[in-house]
Design a protein around this motif. Structure first.
Motif, short mmCIF file in Angstrom:
data_model
loop_
_atom_site.label_atom_id
_atom_site.label_comp_id
_atom_site.label_asym_id
_atom_site.label_seq_id
_atom_site.Cartn_x
_atom_site.Cartn_y
_atom_site.Cartn_z
N GLY A 139 -1.89 -10.21 -4.05
CA GLY A 139 -1.12 -9.35 -4.92
C GLY A 139 -1.07 -7.91 -4.41
N ARG A 140 -0.16 -7.16 -4.99
CA ARG A 140 0.04 -5.77 -4.58
C ARG A 140 -1.23 -4.95 -4.75
NH1 ARG A 140 1.30 -0.99 -7.09
NH2 ARG A 140 2.58 0.43 -5.88
N GLU A 141 -1.87 -5.08 -5.91
CA GLU A 141 -3.06 -4.29 -6.19
C GLU A 141 -4.21 -4.63 -5.24
OE1 GLU A 141 -1.40 -6.02 -8.47
OE2 GLU A 141 -0.45 -4.47 -9.66
N ALA A 142 -4.38 -5.92 -4.96
CA ALA A 142 -5.44 -6.33 -4.04
C ALA A 142 -5.15 -5.81 -2.64
CB ALA A 142 -5.57 -7.85 -4.02
N PHE A 143 -3.89 -5.85 -2.23
CA PHE A 143 -3.55 -5.36 -0.90
C PHE A 143 -3.73 -3.84 -0.81
CE2 PHE A 143 -0.68 -4.47 2.73
CZ PHE A 143 -1.30 -5.29 3.65
N LEU A 144 -3.43 -3.12 -1.88
CA LEU A 144 -3.66 -1.68 -1.89
C LEU A 144 -5.15 -1.36 -1.81
CD1 LEU A 144 -1.02 -0.41 -4.47
CD2 LEU A 144 -0.99 -0.17 -1.98
N HIS A 145 -5.98 -2.13 -2.48
CA HIS A 145 -7.43 -1.96 -2.37
C HIS A 145 -7.89 -2.25 -0.94
CE1 HIS A 145 -8.05 -1.34 -6.60
NE2 HIS A 145 -9.36 -1.31 -6.42
N PHE A 146 -7.31 -3.28 -0.33
CA PHE A 146 -7.64 -3.62 1.05
C PHE A 146 -7.26 -2.47 1.99
CE2 PHE A 146 -6.06 -5.32 5.09
CZ PHE A 146 -7.23 -5.83 5.60
N LEU A 147 -6.06 -1.92 1.83
CA LEU A 147 -5.63 -0.81 2.68
C LEU A 147 -6.51 0.42 2.47
CD1 LEU A 147 -1.75 -1.04 2.48
CD2 LEU A 147 -3.24 -1.69 4.38
N ASN A 148 -6.93 0.66 1.24
CA ASN A 148 -7.83 1.78 0.97
C ASN A 148 -9.15 1.59 1.71
OD1 ASN A 148 -8.56 4.26 -0.49
ND2 ASN A 148 -10.09 2.90 -1.39
N TYR A 149 -9.65 0.36 1.75
CA TYR A 149 -10.89 0.08 2.49
C TYR A 149 -10.69 0.35 3.98
CZ TYR A 149 -14.95 -2.19 4.41
OH TYR A 149 -16.10 -2.45 5.10
N ILE A 150 -9.55 -0.05 4.50
CA ILE A 150 -9.26 0.17 5.92
C ILE A 150 -9.22 1.67 6.22
CG2 ILE A 150 -7.51 -0.11 7.73
CD1 ILE A 150 -8.97 -2.67 7.06
N ASN A 151 -8.61 2.45 5.34
CA ASN A 151 -8.47 3.89 5.57
C ASN A 151 -9.74 4.68 5.31
OD1 ASN A 151 -5.78 3.81 6.37
ND2 ASN A 151 -5.06 3.84 4.27
N ASN A 152 -10.50 4.32 4.25
CA ASN A 152 -11.65 5.13 3.84
C ASN A 152 -13.00 4.51 4.16
OD1 ASN A 152 -9.86 6.99 2.79
ND2 ASN A 152 -9.84 6.00 0.79
N GLY A 153 -13.04 3.22 4.43
CA GLY A 153 -14.30 2.57 4.73
C GLY A 153 -15.15 2.25 3.51
N ARG A 154 -14.59 2.38 2.32
CA ARG A 154 -15.32 2.01 1.12
C ARG A 154 -14.38 1.34 0.14
NH1 ARG A 154 -14.83 6.54 -2.79
NH2 ARG A 154 -13.64 8.10 -1.67
#
Length: 75
Positions: free
Chosen positions: A11-26
């Motif tokens: 889903g969109r929200e899960a993918f946004l959380h995934f991208l945030n992890y890639i960018n911020n490391g948390r």
């Protein structure tokens, strides 16, 4: 999205959380709106929407080969 992740639904929200992890490391805390069930006393730890959201994040991290994120869910 189906071209990037052909064997599962993320889903969109899960993918946004995934991208945030890639960018911020948390990993950000799960949004209540995304992982909400109809039970008002549920802690949202073991309800179906919360499990689906976590499974979507795990699939995205597996598909893009981010083992650190998969390991964080296995703990």
């Amino acid at each position: 999205m189906k071209d990037l992740l052909p064997h599962g639904n993320v889903g969109r929200e899960a993918f946004l959380h995934f991208l945030n992890y890639i960018n911020n490391g948390r990993l950000l805390p799960f949004l209540i709106e995304v992982s909400t069930c109809v039970d008002t006393v549920c802690a949202h730890d073991t309800c179906k929407p919360a499990i689906d959201f976590a499974a979507e994040l795990m699939y995205a991290s597996y598909a893009f080969q981010i083992p650190e994120l998969v390991a964080s869910f296995q703990v």
